[in-house]
Design an enzyme around this catalytic site. Structure first.
Site, PDB file in Angstrom:
ATOM      1  N   ARG A  41       0.820  -1.210   0.000  1.00 17.93           N
ATOM      2  CA  ARG A  41       0.000   0.000   0.000  1.00 17.93           C
ATOM      3  C   ARG A  41       0.859   1.267   0.000  1.00 17.93           C
ATOM      4  O   ARG A  41       0.492   2.272  -0.621  1.00 17.93           O
ATOM      5  CB  ARG A  41      -0.942  -0.005   1.205  1.00 17.93           C
ATOM      6  CG  ARG A  41      -2.084  -0.998   1.049  1.00 17.93           C
ATOM      7  CD  ARG A  41      -2.962  -1.053   2.280  1.00 17.93           C
ATOM      8  NE  ARG A  41      -4.125  -1.905   2.051  1.00 17.93           N
ATOM      9  CZ  ARG A  41      -4.963  -2.298   2.993  1.00 17.93           C
ATOM     10  NH1 ARG A  41      -4.768  -1.895   4.241  1.00 17.93           N
ATOM     11  NH2 ARG A  41      -5.996  -3.074   2.715  1.00 17.93           N
ATOM     12  N   GLY A 351      -9.308 -10.496   0.108  1.00 17.96           N
ATOM     13  CA  GLY A 351      -8.031 -10.989   0.628  1.00 17.96           C
ATOM     14  C   GLY A 351      -7.643 -12.370   0.158  1.00 17.96           C
ATOM     15  O   GLY A 351      -6.512 -12.605  -0.303  1.00 17.96           O
ATOM     16  N   GLY A 374     -13.215  -4.309   1.770  1.00 16.00           N
ATOM     17  CA  GLY A 374     -14.622  -3.989   2.027  1.00 16.00           C
ATOM     18  C   GLY A 374     -15.224  -3.090   0.979  1.00 16.00           C
ATOM     19  O   GLY A 374     -16.401  -3.232   0.611  1.00 16.00           O
TER      20      GLY A 374
END
Length: 516
Positions: A41, A351, A374
């Site tokens: 990230r 995931g 999500g």
């Protein structure tokens, strides 16, 4: 979806010297000592930060990390490790600043990391005062954290409402493009793979996709429930018998559209859930009462692989078997390889799905890999993410024309009033009113009184259609409408553009009156 893109602003030279606030997703995993164990990230966020620096901006970056308690800072919540890694990746110092809401000292060409934004009281509940404080720090807000796009928080949603300019960073824009390509305007056939342990956790997704996809491949515990709904025995496999009606409804909805939910022809079973459990392949009709279904069988996998290779678009969320166990990974591996070999545009998220993609080394063969978690699931559910909604709304506002030449339409005025003399009479009254109301609007905006500015503009809106050009009438109408609901940060730039045009109209009226 009309969204301002940060890359476009940079290309237009609109970022140089500006204060840019980037909401990134730097929420990386750490070990017990606080060391970063996986930095994907952070590396992904570098592109936006470097883009801002190259464009000559003064750059502020913030993110959440972990699940801190608002108002209670702990060292474990700090972005110190993130700042250190960012410094390495950017090859420049990246200072970490705490207590930053009161002001951020950063010059063009510099970047500073702002401490964990979820420590700020009011962050999760999107406190308006907090959002306004953040918005005041910048000229341009850049949302580049798709992983938080499903949350309406102060640093992801509120700031976008009040910042002068709100736009999508390259990561968020790429997610928007991929989602649109896969779901809004898909190349057919559109095939979706939805797998997981329970139907209940993905029921909304299944219902949403059943109205759009051409094939809905189910796997894992979800497939067991659908097998049960189709009259097949599943032994002691994980399933949700209380949701059989919902599963049947999805099957029927697909049939009604001429689409299908392929039910496994064969399965791989075991007597226990263990990596070393003996695996047995059998027809789906031969499942024993003491069997656990842990994967789809090779015939089913081969048939589904052919569908995937012939697809135009593929959406993948979840492995179809217990791929972590070698004996039960074949189904997931075969489908993964089929997706990689397909000419279809493919998008994957979740995931376990990302873990499968990594395990089989097909990262470079995927059309797009979403890291949203999500947020990706909510997109599949058919929901409009808060980040998409606010950026689209702000994009529509910011995309409004900025240059409209003020003009007096004398022909229209004469037509409406009957003669130039009658037009001159009403224009004298208009000029008298506007001479006072235009400066009052500017004063109201300076005082932050949007309601007063709107009321003054509303009065002008009532008579400009009599004698002004269509362009100016539309501009006045648009600003008057938007200023009824939007905050000062949004409407002020619009008034700043409109007021000189009204002043220009006043001058034209003056010329007309002098001649008549």
């Amino acid at each position: 979806m009309t969204v301002i893109r940060f890359s476009d602003l940079c290309a237009q030279g609109a970022v140089a010297g500006k204060r840019v606030f980037i909401r990134a997703d730097l929420n990386v995993p750490q070990d017990d000592h606080g060391a970063i164990t996986e930095d994907t990230r952070i590396r992904a966020s570098v592109a936006c930060i470097q883009m801002a620096l190259d464009a000559g901006a003064a750059v502020m970056v913030t993110s959440h990390l972990g699940r801190p308690t608002e108002g209670a800072f702990k060292l474990a919540d700090s972005l110190v490790p993130v700042a250190r890694r960012l410094s390495e990746l950017l090859n420049r110092p990246v200072p970490l600043l705490g207590n930053w809401l009161g002001g951020v000292p950063v010059a063009p060409g510099q970047v500073v990391l702002l401490e964990n934004c979820r420590i700020n009281v009011g962050e999760k509940k999107n406190n308006e005062a907090l959002a306004r404080q953040m918005a005041e720090l910048c000229d341009i807000f850049v949302h580049d954290a798709f992983g938080t796009a499903h949350r309406a928080e102060a640093s992801t949603y509120g700031i976008a409402e009040y910042a002068k300019v709100a736009c999508a960073g390259p990561l968020l824009a790429a997610e928007m493009d991929a989602i649109s390509k896969a779901l809004a305007n898909p190349k057919r056939p559109l095939v979706a793979i939805v797998a997981g342990s329970k139907v209940s956790t993905k029921l909304t997704i299944l219902k949403s996709l059943s109205a759009n996809v051409d094939q809905l491949i189910v796997g894992g515990g979800i497939a067991n429930t659908f097998m049960l709904a189709s009259g097949l025995k599943i032994g002691k496999s994980l399933a949700e018998p209380d949701l059989l009606a919902e599963a049947k409804a999805v099957i029927e909805a697909m049939k009604a559209r001429g689409a299908a939910v392929p039910i496994p022809m064969d399965v791989v079973t075991a007597k226990t859930f263990a990596a070393d459990a003996p695996a047995t392949t059998k027809a789906a009709t031969d499942v024993a009462d003491d069997d656990l279904i842990l994967d789809i069988g090779p015939k089913t996998a081969a048939a589904l692989a052919q569908q995937l290779k012939a697809a135009g678009t593929i959406v993948w969320n979840g492995p179809v078997g217990v791929f972590e166990f070698a004996a039960f990974e074949n189904g997931t591996r075969v489908l993964a390889q089929a997706i990689a070999q397909s000419s279809a545009f493919s998008i994957a998220g979740g995931g376990d799905t990302l873990a499968a993609i990594a395990k089989y080394g097909i990262e470079n063969d995927m059309g797009y890999i979403s890291t949203g978690g999500g947020a990706f699931l909510e997109v599949l559910e058919g929901k409009t993410l808060p980040a998409f909604e606010v950026l689209a709304r702000r994009g529509q506002i910011q995309a409004a024309p900025t240059v409209v030449v003020p003009s007096l339409d004398i022909a229209r005025g004469v037509s409406m009033m009957g003669s130039e003399a009658s037009l001159a009479k009403i224009l004298k009254t208009v000029a008298s009113n506007m001479t006072g109301s235009v400066p009052e609007m500017a004063a109201a905006l300076a005082a932050g009184d949007v309601a007063k500015a709107n009321a003054l503009l509303h009065a002008i809106k009532g008579y400009v259609p009599i004698f002004a050009t269509d362009a100016l009438v539309e501009h006045v109408t648009r600003v008057e409408k938007i200023s009824k609901t939007e905050p000062l940060a949004v409407v002020e730039p619009m008034f700043v553009d409109l007021l000189p045009q009204l002043e220009g109209l006043l001058k034209e009226i003056g010329v007309f009156l002098a001649q008549n």
